[in-house]
Design a protein around this motif. Sequence first.
Motif, PDB file in Angstrom:
ATOM      1  N   MET A 170       0.841  -1.187   0.000  1.00 51.37           N
ATOM      2  CA  MET A 170       0.000   0.000   0.000  1.00 51.37           C
ATOM      3  C   MET A 170       0.884   1.248   0.000  1.00 51.37           C
ATOM      4  SD  MET A 170      -2.965   1.038   2.610  1.00 51.37           S
ATOM      5  CE  MET A 170      -3.910   2.477   2.278  1.00 51.37           C
ATOM      6  N   THR A 171       0.501   2.228  -0.748  1.00 46.76           N
ATOM      7  CA  THR A 171       1.244   3.470  -0.867  1.00 46.76           C
ATOM      8  C   THR A 171       1.179   4.270   0.426  1.00 46.76           C
ATOM      9  OG1 THR A 171       0.902   3.622  -3.241  1.00 46.76           O
ATOM     10  CG2 THR A 171       1.357   5.683  -2.108  1.00 46.76           C
ATOM     11  N   ILE A 172       2.337   4.790   0.828  1.00 47.45           N
ATOM     12  CA  ILE A 172       2.435   5.672   1.982  1.00 47.45           C
ATOM     13  C   ILE A 172       3.107   6.957   1.517  1.00 47.45           C
ATOM     14  CG2 ILE A 172       3.470   6.025   4.265  1.00 47.45           C
ATOM     15  CD1 ILE A 172       3.496   2.958   4.570  1.00 47.45           C
ATOM     16  N   VAL A 173       2.586   8.090   1.963  1.00 40.03           N
ATOM     17  CA  VAL A 173       3.219   9.374   1.712  1.00 40.03           C
ATOM     18  C   VAL A 173       3.973   9.745   2.985  1.00 40.03           C
ATOM     19  CG1 VAL A 173       2.908  11.816   1.158  1.00 40.03           C
ATOM     20  CG2 VAL A 173       1.414  10.101   0.099  1.00 40.03           C
ATOM     21  N   TYR A 174       5.296   9.787   2.888  1.00 44.90           N
ATOM     22  CA  TYR A 174       6.146  10.200   4.002  1.00 44.90           C
ATOM     23  C   TYR A 174       6.408  11.689   3.861  1.00 44.90           C
ATOM     24  CZ  TYR A 174       7.094   5.272   4.927  1.00 44.90           C
ATOM     25  OH  TYR A 174       6.970   3.937   5.222  1.00 44.90           O
ATOM     26  N   ILE A 184      12.915   8.291   7.594  1.00 48.19           N
ATOM     27  CA  ILE A 184      12.170   8.171   6.336  1.00 48.19           C
ATOM     28  C   ILE A 184      12.926   7.281   5.350  1.00 48.19           C
ATOM     29  CG2 ILE A 184      11.360   9.430   4.295  1.00 48.19           C
ATOM     30  CD1 ILE A 184      10.835  11.829   6.232  1.00 48.19           C
ATOM     31  N   ALA A 185      14.214   7.534   5.164  1.00 48.59           N
ATOM     32  CA  ALA A 185      15.014   6.790   4.183  1.00 48.59           C
ATOM     33  C   ALA A 185      15.063   5.294   4.498  1.00 48.59           C
ATOM     34  CB  ALA A 185      16.422   7.358   4.105  1.00 48.59           C
ATOM     35  N   GLU A 186      15.029   4.944   5.769  1.00 51.89           N
ATOM     36  CA  GLU A 186      15.065   3.530   6.155  1.00 51.89           C
ATOM     37  C   GLU A 186      13.751   2.806   5.871  1.00 51.89           C
ATOM     38  OE1 GLU A 186      16.159   3.566  10.285  1.00 51.89           O
ATOM     39  OE2 GLU A 186      18.149   4.386   9.841  1.00 51.89           O
ATOM     40  N   ARG A 187      12.642   3.541   5.805  1.00 54.60           N
ATOM     41  CA  ARG A 187      11.339   2.896   5.706  1.00 54.60           C
ATOM     42  C   ARG A 187      10.652   3.022   4.351  1.00 54.60           C
ATOM     43  NH1 ARG A 187      12.808   4.171  10.540  1.00 54.60           N
ATOM     44  NH2 ARG A 187      12.228   2.868  12.320  1.00 54.60           N
ATOM     45  N   CYS A 188      10.985   4.015   3.568  1.00 56.31           N
ATOM     46  CA  CYS A 188      10.295   4.190   2.287  1.00 56.31           C
ATOM     47  C   CYS A 188      10.724   3.106   1.306  1.00 56.31           C
ATOM     48  CB  CYS A 188      10.578   5.576   1.713  1.00 56.31           C
ATOM     49  SG  CYS A 188      12.257   5.805   1.102  1.00 56.31           S
ATOM     50  N   GLY A 189       9.862   2.895   0.328  1.00 52.60           N
ATOM     51  CA  GLY A 189      10.179   1.900  -0.682  1.00 52.60           C
ATOM     52  C   GLY A 189       9.337   2.087  -1.932  1.00 52.60           C
ATOM     53  N   ALA A 190       9.396   1.109  -2.804  1.00 50.67           N
ATOM     54  CA  ALA A 190       8.641   1.164  -4.054  1.00 50.67           C
ATOM     55  C   ALA A 190       7.161   1.344  -3.747  1.00 50.67           C
ATOM     56  CB  ALA A 190       8.870  -0.103  -4.861  1.00 50.67           C
ATOM     57  N   GLY A 191       6.531   2.232  -4.467  1.00 51.76           N
ATOM     58  CA  GLY A 191       5.113   2.485  -4.266  1.00 51.76           C
ATOM     59  C   GLY A 191       4.834   3.557  -3.229  1.00 51.76           C
ATOM     60  N   ASP A 192       5.879   4.170  -2.677  1.00 46.28           N
ATOM     61  CA  ASP A 192       5.708   5.250  -1.701  1.00 46.28           C
ATOM     62  C   ASP A 192       6.080   6.588  -2.330  1.00 46.28           C
ATOM     63  OD1 ASP A 192       4.983   3.461   0.319  1.00 46.28           O
ATOM     64  OD2 ASP A 192       7.049   3.211   0.995  1.00 46.28           O
TER      65      ASP A 192
END
Length: 154
Positions: free
Chosen positions: A1-5, A60-68
């Motif tokens: 699921m997409t997350i906006v950080y 943020i950098a540790e948790r974001c990924g494809a689809g975010d």
Amino acid sequence: MTIVYVDADACPVKDEIYKVAARHGVDVVVVANRFMVTPREAFVRFQLAPEGPDAADDWIAERCGAGDVVVTADIPLASRCLPKGAAALGPTGRPFTESSIGGALATRELMSHLREIGVAGGGPRPFGPQDRSRFLQALDIAVRRAMAKGEGAA
């Protein structure tokens, strides 16, 4: 699921982010080094980052990924998120891409050097209504693309 950080400490477009996220049914994680009030909506979560330089960026950098999608004015943070497959967007609506991030980092370094030696001063121009409008449109596009990317990865 997409997350906006959201790199939130100096983000001028948080309200716009909440509107777009609600429209698309995506979650928002607001990350900052100090407490801030966020909407009491199930899709919005506040994350207090540890004290220290770049702690919110690291989180943020540790948790974001494809689809975010990562919303930040911090070019080095954007450069850390892109290789992970996340989209990165500045608060003026400027997307950071694999092809543009190198130039953005170089320009940042050059301007920093020029400020240090007293040749350049000031900062970015004032944030205006056109920036807000451009950001809304760019975020809507980025979220739709990220959602499609996230679905393809599942």
